[in-house]
Motif scaffolding. Structure first.
Motif, PDB file in Angstrom:
ATOM      1  N   GLY A 154      36.961   3.725  43.708  1.00 23.10           N
ATOM      2  CA  GLY A 154      37.626   3.485  44.716  1.00 23.10           C
ATOM      3  C   GLY A 154      37.785   3.870  45.777  1.00 23.10           C
ATOM      4  N   VAL A 155      37.013   3.813  46.022  1.00 21.48           N
ATOM      5  CA  VAL A 155      36.884   4.686  47.385  1.00 21.48           C
ATOM      6  C   VAL A 155      36.601   3.782  48.461  1.00 21.48           C
ATOM      7  CG1 VAL A 155      35.843   6.461  49.716  1.00 21.48           C
ATOM      8  CG2 VAL A 155      36.370   6.967  47.346  1.00 21.48           C
ATOM      9  N   ASP A 156      37.477   3.094  49.791  1.00 23.92           N
ATOM     10  CA  ASP A 156      37.575   2.285  50.563  1.00 23.92           C
ATOM     11  C   ASP A 156      35.847   2.639  51.493  1.00 23.92           C
ATOM     12  OD1 ASP A 156      37.088   0.218  52.004  1.00 23.92           O
ATOM     13  OD2 ASP A 156      39.295  -0.145  52.228  1.00 23.92           O
ATOM     14  N   GLN A 157      34.730   2.244  51.119  1.00 25.41           N
ATOM     15  CA  GLN A 157      33.545   2.383  52.349  1.00 25.41           C
ATOM     16  C   GLN A 157      32.209   1.528  51.803  1.00 25.41           C
ATOM     17  OE1 GLN A 157      32.776   7.098  52.445  1.00 25.41           O
ATOM     18  NE2 GLN A 157      30.295   6.008  52.866  1.00 25.41           N
ATOM     19  N   ASP A 158      32.168   0.719  52.934  1.00 23.07           N
ATOM     20  CA  ASP A 158      30.863  -0.059  52.986  1.00 23.07           C
ATOM     21  C   ASP A 158      30.448   0.286  54.690  1.00 23.07           C
ATOM     22  OD1 ASP A 158      29.400  -1.574  53.346  1.00 23.07           O
ATOM     23  OD2 ASP A 158      30.202  -2.911  51.836  1.00 23.07           O
ATOM     24  N   MET A 159      28.938   0.867  54.072  1.00 19.79           N
ATOM     25  CA  MET A 159      28.108   1.321  55.761  1.00 19.79           C
ATOM     26  C   MET A 159      28.647  -0.349  55.906  1.00 19.79           C
ATOM     27  SD  MET A 159      26.974   3.946  56.313  1.00 19.79           S
ATOM     28  CE  MET A 159      28.273   5.240  55.459  1.00 19.79           C
ATOM     29  N   ARG A 160      28.116  -1.497  56.161  1.00 25.03           N
ATOM     30  CA  ARG A 160      28.124  -2.761  56.916  1.00 25.03           C
ATOM     31  C   ARG A 160      29.640  -2.508  57.647  1.00 25.03           C
ATOM     32  NH1 ARG A 160      26.938  -6.770  51.857  1.00 25.03           N
ATOM     33  NH2 ARG A 160      28.459  -5.464  50.620  1.00 25.03           N
ATOM     34  N   ARG A 161      30.643  -1.975  57.382  1.00 21.23           N
ATOM     35  CA  ARG A 161      31.468  -2.162  58.120  1.00 21.23           C
ATOM     36  C   ARG A 161      32.283  -0.466  58.622  1.00 21.23           C
ATOM     37  NH1 ARG A 161      37.106  -1.666  54.874  1.00 21.23           N
ATOM     38  NH2 ARG A 161      36.169   0.034  54.872  1.00 21.23           N
ATOM     39  N   ASP A 162      31.519   0.188  58.108  1.00 19.43           N
ATOM     40  CA  ASP A 162      32.077   1.969  58.491  1.00 19.43           C
ATOM     41  C   ASP A 162      30.563   2.376  59.066  1.00 19.43           C
ATOM     42  OD1 ASP A 162      34.233   1.107  57.254  1.00 19.43           O
ATOM     43  OD2 ASP A 162      33.869   2.038  55.675  1.00 19.43           O
ATOM     44  N   GLY A 163      28.875   1.566  58.824  1.00 16.28           N
ATOM     45  CA  GLY A 163      28.666   3.247  59.281  1.00 16.28           C
ATOM     46  C   GLY A 163      28.033   2.746  60.754  1.00 16.28           C
ATOM     47  N   GLU A 164      27.154   3.217  61.237  1.00 19.62           N
ATOM     48  CA  GLU A 164      26.441   3.208  62.868  1.00 19.62           C
ATOM     49  C   GLU A 164      26.804   2.168  63.697  1.00 19.62           C
ATOM     50  OE1 GLU A 164      23.994   6.263  63.836  1.00 19.62           O
ATOM     51  OE2 GLU A 164      24.360   7.242  61.917  1.00 19.62           O
ATOM     52  N   ALA A 165      26.991   2.751  64.521  1.00 21.69           N
ATOM     53  CA  ALA A 165      27.147   1.909  65.357  1.00 21.69           C
ATOM     54  C   ALA A 165      25.249   0.147  65.344  1.00 21.69           C
ATOM     55  CB  ALA A 165      26.977   1.507  66.854  1.00 21.69           C
ATOM     56  N   ILE A 166      24.245   0.908  65.403  1.00 18.72           N
ATOM     57  CA  ILE A 166      23.385  -0.048  65.175  1.00 18.72           C
ATOM     58  C   ILE A 166      23.195  -1.274  64.013  1.00 18.72           C
ATOM     59  CG2 ILE A 166      22.085   1.992  64.122  1.00 18.72           C
ATOM     60  CD1 ILE A 166      19.369   0.648  65.729  1.00 18.72           C
ATOM     61  N   TYR A 167      23.987  -0.490  62.947  1.00 17.09           N
ATOM     62  CA  TYR A 167      24.056  -1.378  61.962  1.00 17.09           C
ATOM     63  C   TYR A 167      25.153  -2.064  61.649  1.00 17.09           C
ATOM     64  CZ  TYR A 167      23.788  -1.845  56.315  1.00 17.09           C
ATOM     65  OH  TYR A 167      23.477  -2.840  55.717  1.00 17.09           O
TER      66      TYR A 167
END
Lengths: 176, 402
Positions: free
Chosen positions: B238-251
């Motif tokens: 239930g943790v709302d985290q996905d690097m595609r959305r929350d990651g670093e700018a370059i990604y």
């Protein structure tokens, strides 16, 4: 990203721990005195305004040039650099914490340098520290179960050190 | 006592003396997803302690990385998570590009999204099929591999390899797609879409599957975060985290303009809940079923992203652009980048002294952190639940041991 006055708050909470910083770097980092690492991490994880509740990675970088000709040209002194990559789930922000260790404890080759464990801060640190100990040879004082994790238990030496020499024989298996 | 015995198999008959026993599971146990050895301390059917032993697949990838140039390291990243090699290539390539401050062409960007998401589907299919195997059902595995085979065929056409691609590389991709590839890819998606309902019928809603996974191995949000878990394992809690959305700018810039919703349960329901089977009544957030279900949702999400990428890629005019030179020097400094791989957040850390060869190449493996939590999840469970829990983490040993 880490809010204004972040360093001042850290300084107030753990006085004298921060010995260097670069918040303009590609990945902003702070450098702390190695013996204070657990205090700093505990503050960052639990009390800081941006709670860095997740430890992503621990890396040890061996700064040593085994070739004496090249070693004369480098700008740094030989040392082991610890790099902790932290992540804050609520704020979706990252921070890098670094610490400088001697390559060997009291300059006795074969004697791993020591740094306090952060297992008490993040339980996930357990395996990461075991890996760093296994491959880079850093001793985490206070770690509940510090032993090799990737290499066999009777392996000798720390493979990710720059002056590591591949063993010629391991239980009858030829090394090279 | 009789009524108690009926209720709970874990209650041991009072006049039978039991001893603790150490049981080895692996390293060659089929349900351990590679060479993983679990030492179980059991009392009858109840597991009191699990200790994973890893390292059987250790190939010193990080040490090798210190002796070759950044682009030469790409094939070694293939061999980390060999089920999602495209995503591994992408992670390393982006980390080097971050250090070099290099930007790939628009066309290369969309092609990367396309390829990475296709590989995510393939990886989740293996995860799903192998999970069925863990729980004692063979057929889903065959259905999953039948479709995965078609993705591998497409990859083979694009880059010549079926498993270790080295297709995405520093500064772009090694080659453009062959003619007609996009049509074949679209045809695959068209044919694949209805099959997902079959998977739901075979596993997701299967009564035995639900019994084996719902409320088993429950991982709380805090535990997942504390152990640095990531990917479907984290989202399953239930943790709302996905690097595609929350990651670093370059990604995240790579996914800019793409519409997708992170597959996570929010306010008691998953995004676009109506399209999917309902959450079984027994399932609690953070259990094996939810981790599995997040993967199933991500298959659909990735299909959607592939379709968007096809449109954007075909709209791009001009050349793909060449990758950087094999011996292109990196600026001195260090860079760390995490990308969202099918198994979780894969991080690459590069320290450079200004040459083309990294001073230190570090791979932060998502499966490594995900597996570290096993002993917490397995404490007090039944022996038969151990494969169910380990399988739900969907680890791949090549990435853990490196």
């Amino acid at each position: 990203m880490r809010g204004p006055g972040f360093l001042e708050q850290l300084e107030a909470a753990v006085p004298g721990a921060v010995v260097g910083k670069n918040l303009e770097a590609l990945d902003p980092w702070i450098e702390v005195a190695p013996e204070r690492i657990a205090d700093v991490c505990a503050w960052l994880a639990r009390s800081s305004p941006v709670r860095f509740d997740s430890l992503q990675c621990i890396t040890a970088v061996d700064w040593c040039e085994p070739d004496p000709k090249k070693a004369a040209k480098v700008a740094w002194q030989p040392h082991t650099e610890m790099v902790y990559h932290l992540w804050s789930t609520p704020a979706r922000a990252s921070l890098v914490v670094k610490a400088k260790l001697p390559r060997w404890q009291a300059d006795v080759p074969g004697q791993p340098p020591e740094i306090p464990t952060v297992c008490g801060v993040w339980r996930g640190a357990n395996w990461h520290e075991r890996e760093v100990y296994d491959l880079s040879g850093v001793w985490f004082t206070g770690h509940p179960d510090l032993r090799r994790i990737l290499c066999p238990e009777d392996w000798e030496g720390f493979p990710l050190r720059k002056d590591y020499e591949m063993p010629l024989d391991y239980h009858g298996i030829r090394g090279r | 006592m009789a009524h108690l015995l009926d209720d709970d198999p874990r209650i041991i008959e009072f006049d039978v003396r039991t001893d603790e026993m150490l049981v080895n599971m692996g390293p060659q146990h089929p349900s351990t997803h590679g060479v993983l050895r679990l030492v179980l301390r059991t009392d009858g059917e109840v597991v009191s302690e699990v200790e994973p032993h890893i390292g059987y697949l250790h190939r010193c990838a990080e040490k090798i990385g210190e002796n070759i140039t950044h682009r030469q390291f790409i094939p070694y990243t293939d061999r980390m998570d060999y089920l999602a090699a495209m995503n591994m290539n992408l992670g390393w390539a982006l980390a080097v590009e971050k250090l070099m401050k290099y930007q790939v062409s628009e066309k290369a960007r969309h092609l990367r999204v396309l390829i990475a998401e296709m590989n995510r589907i393939a990886s989740h299919l293996v995860g799903m099929g192998a999970y069925g195997l863990d729980l004692g059902t063979f057929s889903p595995f065959l259905y999953a591999f039948r479709e995965r085979e078609k993705i591998l065929d497409l990859f083979e056409e694009a880059c010549g390899a079926r498993l270790t691609y080295s297709y995405i590389t520093v500064g772009g991709l090694t080659a453009d797609l062959p003619t007609g590839w996009l049509q074949r890819c679209e045809a695959f998606l068209e044919q694949f879409e209805p099959i997902i309902q079959e998977y739901h019928a075979l596993l997701t809603t299967n009564a035995i599957f639900v019994k084996r996974t719902a409320s088993i191995g429950v991982m709380s949000r805090e535990l997942a975060i504390d152990y640095g878990c990531s990917g479907p394992v984290l989202r399953g809690s239930g943790v709302d985290q996905d690097m595609r959305r929350d990651g670093e700018a370059i990604y995240t810039a790579m996914y800019e303009g793409y519409a997708f919703e992170v597959a996570v349960m929010k306010d008691g329901h998953y995004p676009r809940d109506h399209d999917y089977p309902a959450v079984p009544a027994d399932a609690v957030l953070g259990d094996c079923w939810h981790r599995f279900f997040v993967r199933m949702l991500e298959v659909v999400q990735s299909m959607d992203l592939v379709r968007q990428a096809i449109d954007r890629y075909s709209a791009c005019k001009g050349p793909l652009g060449d990758p950087v030179k094999l011996t292109e020097k990196m600026p001195a400094g260090d860079a760390y980048l995490e990308t969202e791989c099918p198994k979780g957040q894969m991080g690459f850390y590069i320290v450079s002294d200004g040459s083309a060869i990294p001073w230190r190449a570090r791979a932060r493996s998502s499966s490594f952190s995900n597996l570290a939590v096993t002993h917490e999840l397995c404490r007090g469970c039944l022996i038969a639940d151990v494969p169910a829990i380990v399988g739900s983490l969907d680890v791949v040993m090549g990435e853990i041991d490196r």
